[in-house]
Motif scaffolding. Structure first.
Motif, short mmCIF file in Angstrom:
data_model
loop_
_atom_site.label_atom_id
_atom_site.label_comp_id
_atom_site.label_asym_id
_atom_site.label_seq_id
_atom_site.Cartn_x
_atom_site.Cartn_y
_atom_site.Cartn_z
N LEU A 131 -4.76 -27.78 -23.12
CA LEU A 131 -3.56 -27.49 -23.90
C LEU A 131 -3.85 -26.28 -24.77
N VAL A 132 -3.03 -25.26 -24.66
CA VAL A 132 -3.11 -24.10 -25.54
C VAL A 132 -2.06 -24.30 -26.63
N ALA A 133 -2.50 -24.30 -27.88
CA ALA A 133 -1.58 -24.63 -28.98
C ALA A 133 -2.04 -23.96 -30.27
N GLY A 139 -2.28 -11.72 -26.44
CA GLY A 139 -2.39 -11.31 -25.05
C GLY A 139 -1.28 -11.82 -24.17
N ASN A 140 -0.51 -12.81 -24.66
CA ASN A 140 0.64 -13.36 -23.93
C ASN A 140 0.26 -13.86 -22.54
N ASP A 141 -0.98 -14.37 -22.40
CA ASP A 141 -1.47 -14.87 -21.11
C ASP A 141 -2.31 -16.11 -21.41
N ALA A 142 -1.74 -17.30 -21.16
CA ALA A 142 -2.42 -18.54 -21.51
C ALA A 142 -3.69 -18.75 -20.69
N ALA A 143 -3.66 -18.40 -19.39
CA ALA A 143 -4.83 -18.59 -18.54
C ALA A 143 -5.98 -17.69 -19.01
N ALA A 144 -5.68 -16.44 -19.34
CA ALA A 144 -6.72 -15.52 -19.82
C ALA A 144 -7.25 -15.99 -21.18
N PHE A 145 -6.37 -16.55 -22.00
CA PHE A 145 -6.80 -17.05 -23.31
C PHE A 145 -7.81 -18.19 -23.14
N VAL A 146 -7.51 -19.13 -22.22
CA VAL A 146 -8.44 -20.24 -21.98
C VAL A 146 -9.76 -19.73 -21.42
N ALA A 147 -9.69 -18.79 -20.47
CA ALA A 147 -10.92 -18.25 -19.89
C ALA A 147 -11.79 -17.59 -20.95
N ARG A 148 -11.15 -16.84 -21.84
CA ARG A 148 -11.91 -16.16 -22.89
C ARG A 148 -12.54 -17.16 -23.85
N ARG A 149 -11.78 -18.19 -24.23
CA ARG A 149 -12.31 -19.18 -25.16
C ARG A 149 -13.47 -19.95 -24.53
N LEU A 150 -13.32 -20.32 -23.27
CA LEU A 150 -14.40 -21.06 -22.61
C LEU A 150 -15.65 -20.21 -22.46
N SER A 181 -4.31 -25.48 -16.05
CA SER A 181 -5.29 -26.12 -15.17
C SER A 181 -6.35 -25.09 -14.85
N PHE A 182 -7.57 -25.30 -15.35
CA PHE A 182 -8.63 -24.30 -15.22
C PHE A 182 -9.90 -25.01 -14.76
N GLY A 183 -10.40 -24.62 -13.58
CA GLY A 183 -11.58 -25.27 -13.04
C GLY A 183 -11.29 -26.73 -12.76
N ARG A 184 -12.08 -27.64 -13.34
CA ARG A 184 -11.90 -29.07 -13.12
C ARG A 184 -11.14 -29.75 -14.25
N HIS A 185 -10.64 -28.98 -15.20
CA HIS A 185 -10.04 -29.59 -16.39
C HIS A 185 -8.62 -29.08 -16.63
N TRP A 186 -7.86 -29.89 -17.40
CA TRP A 186 -6.57 -29.48 -17.93
C TRP A 186 -6.77 -29.15 -19.41
N GLY A 210 -15.24 -14.38 -15.85
CA GLY A 210 -14.91 -13.62 -17.04
C GLY A 210 -13.45 -13.29 -17.08
N VAL A 211 -13.08 -12.50 -18.06
CA VAL A 211 -11.68 -12.12 -18.28
C VAL A 211 -11.56 -10.61 -18.17
N VAL A 212 -10.60 -10.17 -17.37
CA VAL A 212 -10.36 -8.74 -17.18
C VAL A 212 -9.15 -8.32 -18.00
N GLU A 213 -9.31 -7.26 -18.77
CA GLU A 213 -8.21 -6.70 -19.55
C GLU A 213 -7.93 -5.28 -19.07
N PRO A 214 -6.71 -4.99 -18.64
CA PRO A 214 -6.40 -3.64 -18.17
C PRO A 214 -6.44 -2.64 -19.31
#
Length: 334
Positions: free
Chosen positions: A187-189, A222-233, A180-185, A262-266
């Motif tokens: 699917l990461v697949a 990256g093993n992080d679905a939320a960060a993956f969606v943020a980066r793609r968007l 669930s990101f912003g106003r949308h749902w 944006g997306v932060v990567e340590p």
């Protein structure tokens, strides 16, 4: 009888706390003997509540059963649930909003007056601003995707993308996560047709049956679905994008980078990398400097350096008109 009924409710409340409770602890909390406790436990079982006893430790726990027991909440829990139900019904999941309102009505009917007053006071004093109706998705669709994720079953679905075409296309993917990101749902697949990781808008897909075969889960980059969606968007939406190194740790700057920015990567304990996008280089300059830390440009679009320079000149120019107070004497005279 009233005392026994009240004691049974208190016992049920204690058993709802996660974990196992010893017979000695329960008897002391209820101020009864171990024999009375055993009778009360049997009464709960007779009412249909699965109270399990552990041999050797004389402990009790409440297991899953076929009926929902009374939900006993303390004051803080009751207020938190009521507020969450009121503010969380945004209508983005079809069918859930009405169910949430029904649950809220039942809860408010039994709230003590002092707690009902607290909830109503907060509600009447609160105005929700800046909310745009989100595309609604079906609760059944979300559950079908979630089950496919849990079972590691390939998902077949009709998908209406953003590109013009004759209509929905049948897609096949190995589902990883719902986000669930912003106003949308989303699917990461793993897209089995394109052989790559993809994000799909859930409001644009309709699952098809039967489900596909089972699969061995792949490791998400990256093993992080939320960060993956943020980066793609960020990569798909903004016309200008940049990557900068921030000279503070990712943990330190996390609260200064809002969702969607944006997306932060340590990198290490002294630095991190920020990937971000915007409409213009001027917007990028403002967003980067708003993080309020030293930074180094790594990958910048043409015009970003000039936008940063213009912002610096503007800030320095704003300081010129500020008068410098004249020195004052020891007696306060100018």
């Amino acid at each position: 009888m009233v005392e026994t009924s009240g004691r049974l409710l208190k016992l049920l409340s204690l058993l709802q706390i996660p974990g196992e409770r010893s017979g000695t602890e329960l008897a002391e909390r209820l101020d009864v003997s171990r024999r009375t406790l055993r009778r009360d436990v049997q009464r709960l079982r007779d009412l249909g509540y699965p109270v399990h006893a552990t041999r050797g430790t004389a402990g009790y726990r409440l297991g899953p059963g076929g009926r929902l027991p009374p939900l006993l909440l303390d004051d803080e829990e009751a207020v938190a649930v009521a507020i969450s139900l009121r503010t969380g019904a945004d209508g983005s999941v079809l069918g859930v909003e009405q169910a949430g309102l029904r649950a809220l009505t039942k809860l408010e009917q039994v709230l003590p007056p002092r707690l009902r007053h607290r909830v109503n006071t907060l509600h009447t004093a609160t105005v929700r601003a800046g909310t745009v109706p989100a595309p609604a998705v079906s609760a059944d669709t979300l559950m079908a995707i979630a089950e496919a994720c849990r079972r590691h079953e390939r998902l077949r679905f009709e998908y209406t993308g953003t590109r013009p075409g004759p209509g929905p296309r049948i897609r096949s993917a190995e589902p990883h996560s719902l986000v669930s990101f912003g106003r949308h749902w989303y699917l990461v697949a793993w897209d089995t047709d394109r052989h790559d990781w993809r994000t799909f808008r859930v409001d644009r897909l309709v699952p098809r049956t039967p489900a596909g075969p089972r699969f061995t889960p792949r490791e998400l980059p990256g093993n992080d679905a939320a960060a993956f969606v943020a980066r793609r968007l960020s990569a798909q939406t903004w016309p200008v994008r940049a990557t900068v190194t921030l000279h503070e740790s990712a943990t330190t700057v996390a609260d200064r980078v809002w969702p969607g920015m944006g997306v932060v990567e340590p990198v290490d304990e002294h630095s991190c990398v920020l990937h971000l996008g915007a409409e213009t280089c001027r917007d990028l300059a403002w967003m980067i400097t708003s993080v309020d830390t030293d930074f180094t440009l790594v990958d910048a679009p043409p015009g970003l350096a000039e936008a940063l320079r213009a912002q610096a000149v503007r800030c320095l120019a704003a300081m010129d008109p500020v008068p410098t107070p004249p020195p004052r004497g020891e007696n306060g005279a100018g």
